[in-house]
Design a protein around this motif. Sequence first.
Motif, PDB file in Angstrom:
ATOM      1  N   CYS A   1       9.769  92.163  16.676  1.00  0.00           N
ATOM      2  CA  CYS A   1       9.650  91.385  17.984  1.00  0.00           C
ATOM      3  C   CYS A   1       9.465  90.058  17.523  1.00  0.00           C
ATOM      4  N   TYR A   2       9.818  89.140  18.160  1.00  0.00           N
ATOM      5  CA  TYR A   2       9.939  87.622  17.737  1.00  0.00           C
ATOM      6  C   TYR A   2       9.603  86.650  19.141  1.00  0.00           C
ATOM      7  N   ALA A   3       8.573  85.882  18.430  1.00  0.00           N
ATOM      8  CA  ALA A   3       8.120  84.816  19.657  1.00  0.00           C
ATOM      9  C   ALA A   3       7.898  83.298  18.799  1.00  0.00           C
ATOM     10  N   PRO A   4       8.881  82.712  19.348  1.00  0.00           N
ATOM     11  CA  PRO A   4       8.735  81.447  18.787  1.00  0.00           C
ATOM     12  C   PRO A   4       8.164  80.510  19.552  1.00  0.00           C
ATOM     13  N   VAL A   5       7.165  79.479  18.583  1.00  0.00           N
ATOM     14  CA  VAL A   5       6.153  78.665  19.282  1.00  0.00           C
ATOM     15  C   VAL A   5       6.791  77.294  18.694  1.00  0.00           C
ATOM     16  N   ALA A   6       7.210  76.430  19.587  1.00  0.00           N
ATOM     17  CA  ALA A   6       7.938  75.220  19.352  1.00  0.00           C
ATOM     18  C   ALA A   6       6.718  74.247  19.800  1.00  0.00           C
ATOM     19  N   MET A   7       6.069  73.659  18.497  1.00  0.00           N
ATOM     20  CA  MET A   7       5.227  72.461  18.720  1.00  0.00           C
ATOM     21  C   MET A   7       5.858  71.072  18.861  1.00  0.00           C
ATOM     22  N   VAL A   8       5.759  70.479  19.795  1.00  0.00           N
ATOM     23  CA  VAL A   8       6.538  69.216  20.176  1.00  0.00           C
ATOM     24  C   VAL A   8       5.594  67.968  19.428  1.00  0.00           C
ATOM     25  N   THR A   9       6.633  67.335  18.615  1.00  0.00           N
ATOM     26  CA  THR A   9       6.366  66.264  17.823  1.00  0.00           C
ATOM     27  C   THR A   9       6.746  64.994  18.360  1.00  0.00           C
ATOM     28  N   ASP A  10       7.861  64.920  18.845  1.00  0.00           N
ATOM     29  CA  ASP A  10       8.461  63.415  19.426  1.00  0.00           C
ATOM     30  C   ASP A  10       9.332  64.177  20.594  1.00  0.00           C
ATOM     31  N   TYR A  11      10.145  62.717  21.082  1.00  0.00           N
ATOM     32  CA  TYR A  11      11.016  62.994  22.282  1.00  0.00           C
ATOM     33  C   TYR A  11      12.356  62.680  21.716  1.00  0.00           C
ATOM     34  N   ASP A  12      12.559  63.125  20.454  1.00  0.00           N
ATOM     35  CA  ASP A  12      14.371  62.935  19.886  1.00  0.00           C
ATOM     36  C   ASP A  12      14.523  61.401  20.253  1.00  0.00           C
ATOM     37  N   CYS A  13      15.685  60.965  20.107  1.00  0.00           N
ATOM     38  CA  CYS A  13      16.404  59.633  20.205  1.00  0.00           C
ATOM     39  C   CYS A  13      16.826  59.366  21.707  1.00  0.00           C
ATOM     40  N   TRP A  14      16.577  60.390  22.698  1.00  0.00           N
ATOM     41  CA  TRP A  14      17.343  59.903  23.968  1.00  0.00           C
ATOM     42  C   TRP A  14      16.300  59.365  24.829  1.00  0.00           C
ATOM     43  N   HIS A  15      14.979  59.420  24.370  1.00  0.00           N
ATOM     44  CA  HIS A  15      13.781  58.699  25.193  1.00  0.00           C
ATOM     45  C   HIS A  15      13.799  57.197  24.823  1.00  0.00           C
TER      46      HIS A  15
ATOM     47  N   ALA B   1      -3.959  73.317  16.202  1.00  0.00           N
ATOM     48  CA  ALA B   1      -4.040  73.940  17.479  1.00  0.00           C
ATOM     49  C   ALA B   1      -3.373  75.212  17.435  1.00  0.00           C
ATOM     50  N   ALA B   2      -2.418  75.261  16.318  1.00  0.00           N
ATOM     51  CA  ALA B   2      -1.772  76.648  16.056  1.00  0.00           C
ATOM     52  C   ALA B   2      -2.604  77.593  15.390  1.00  0.00           C
ATOM     53  N   ARG B   3      -3.488  77.098  14.558  1.00  0.00           N
ATOM     54  CA  ARG B   3      -4.570  77.846  13.997  1.00  0.00           C
ATOM     55  C   ARG B   3      -5.490  78.566  15.019  1.00  0.00           C
ATOM     56  N   ARG B   4      -5.894  77.664  16.013  1.00  0.00           N
ATOM     57  CA  ARG B   4      -6.778  78.101  17.162  1.00  0.00           C
ATOM     58  C   ARG B   4      -6.253  79.066  17.977  1.00  0.00           C
ATOM     59  N   MET B   5      -4.934  78.897  17.997  1.00  0.00           N
ATOM     60  CA  MET B   5      -4.122  79.638  19.041  1.00  0.00           C
ATOM     61  C   MET B   5      -4.048  81.243  18.269  1.00  0.00           C
ATOM     62  N   LEU B   6      -3.774  81.288  17.037  1.00  0.00           N
ATOM     63  CA  LEU B   6      -3.665  82.526  16.407  1.00  0.00           C
ATOM     64  C   LEU B   6      -5.100  83.010  16.013  1.00  0.00           C
ATOM     65  N   ARG B   7      -6.176  82.354  15.983  1.00  0.00           N
ATOM     66  CA  ARG B   7      -7.647  82.993  15.908  1.00  0.00           C
ATOM     67  C   ARG B   7      -7.781  83.712  17.360  1.00  0.00           C
ATOM     68  N   GLY B   8      -7.229  83.403  18.313  1.00  0.00           N
ATOM     69  CA  GLY B   8      -7.376  84.042  19.551  1.00  0.00           C
ATOM     70  C   GLY B   8      -6.694  85.124  20.187  1.00  0.00           C
ATOM     71  N   LEU B   9      -5.596  85.495  19.265  1.00  0.00           N
ATOM     72  CA  LEU B   9      -4.724  86.463  19.231  1.00  0.00           C
ATOM     73  C   LEU B   9      -5.133  87.868  19.276  1.00  0.00           C
ATOM     74  N   PRO B  10      -6.071  88.200  18.273  1.00  0.00           N
ATOM     75  CA  PRO B  10      -6.207  89.826  18.264  1.00  0.00           C
ATOM     76  C   PRO B  10      -7.001  90.190  19.629  1.00  0.00           C
TER      77      PRO B  10
ATOM     78  N   ALA C   1      -6.877  78.008  23.895  1.00  0.00           N
ATOM     79  CA  ALA C   1      -7.554  77.128  22.767  1.00  0.00           C
ATOM     80  C   ALA C   1      -7.314  75.489  23.067  1.00  0.00           C
ATOM     81  N   GLY C   2      -7.011  75.144  24.169  1.00  0.00           N
ATOM     82  CA  GLY C   2      -6.873  74.042  25.107  1.00  0.00           C
ATOM     83  C   GLY C   2      -5.379  73.313  24.863  1.00  0.00           C
ATOM     84  N   VAL C   3      -4.415  74.044  24.544  1.00  0.00           N
ATOM     85  CA  VAL C   3      -3.291  73.505  24.372  1.00  0.00           C
ATOM     86  C   VAL C   3      -2.485  73.328  25.655  1.00  0.00           C
TER      87      VAL C   3
END
Length: 290
Positions: free
Chosen positions: A200-214, A235-244, A147-149
């Motif tokens: 079965c559990y698969a987490p998808v962590a989508m990065v939004t920021d660098y937290d305050c260390w950066h 992007a998450a929706r595109r990923m899900l559409r490609g899952l089947p 999906a281009g991610v």
Amino acid sequence: MEQVIGVIGGSGVYDLSGLEGAEWLTVETPWGEPSDQLLTGRLDGLRLVFLPRHGRGHVHSPATVNYRANIDALKRLGVTDVIAVSACGSFREDMAPGDFVFVDQFIDRTTGRASSFFGTGCVAHVSLAHPTCARLSAACATAAEAAGVRVHRGGTYLAMEGPQFSTLAESRLYREVWGCDVIGMTNMPEAKLAREAELCYAPVAMVTDYDCWHPGHAAVQVTDILRVLGANADAARRMLRGLPARLGQRPDPCPEGCDRALETALITAPDRRDAGLLARLDAVAGRVLR
């Protein structure tokens, strides 16, 4: 067993369009009300159940989400595999906003949440050495790449209580001393409960920021995060559409052992188990308690 995909939508992902026969269902659980109704339907023939973790309109904070009810409701609707989408901050320069991290380890720093279905009257200890399903995560990562991610396979997720963001001292501790890769507020106790429910559990962590260390992100602001959330959700929706096309036939049993987690976990003698608690466990643990 039919493969049924449960998708837990995190911040920015409150619905899922394009499902055939889409229907919002109200599901009652013995653990209280889930975050919202659950959307059911099919995606290219694959049965899918969607639940917005924070509710439509984002009404639940990370600490007030009823994680037990959410997992129980998914199990009651026949879900076998859970894809947990969530926003997160990054501790790594190369894990940039917009990237997806398919984490495989957790450090749980939450403090005030019910983290088990079991307790007095029926005690169980499941293994969390490998808290995610490598098979399901790999399929999701491949779909995300298609999906281009920009994808990172593997990483450690620091689960914090929130709802406040980290102090600078905490951010440096998690990054420099503990070696964490991303930080979020919702994957725990969700992952623990999914394991107890033999999902079965698969987490998808989508990065939004660098937290305050950066140095360029000295103070994380919701307004900054919202700018990235929309693109991540698309992007998450595109990923899900490609899952089947990438999941294929679900192996039975799961090669990771997710669907057999309770077989060696129950410790309370059968004649000492509490009937009331057993009744509440009918969906998540009925396979081993009947």
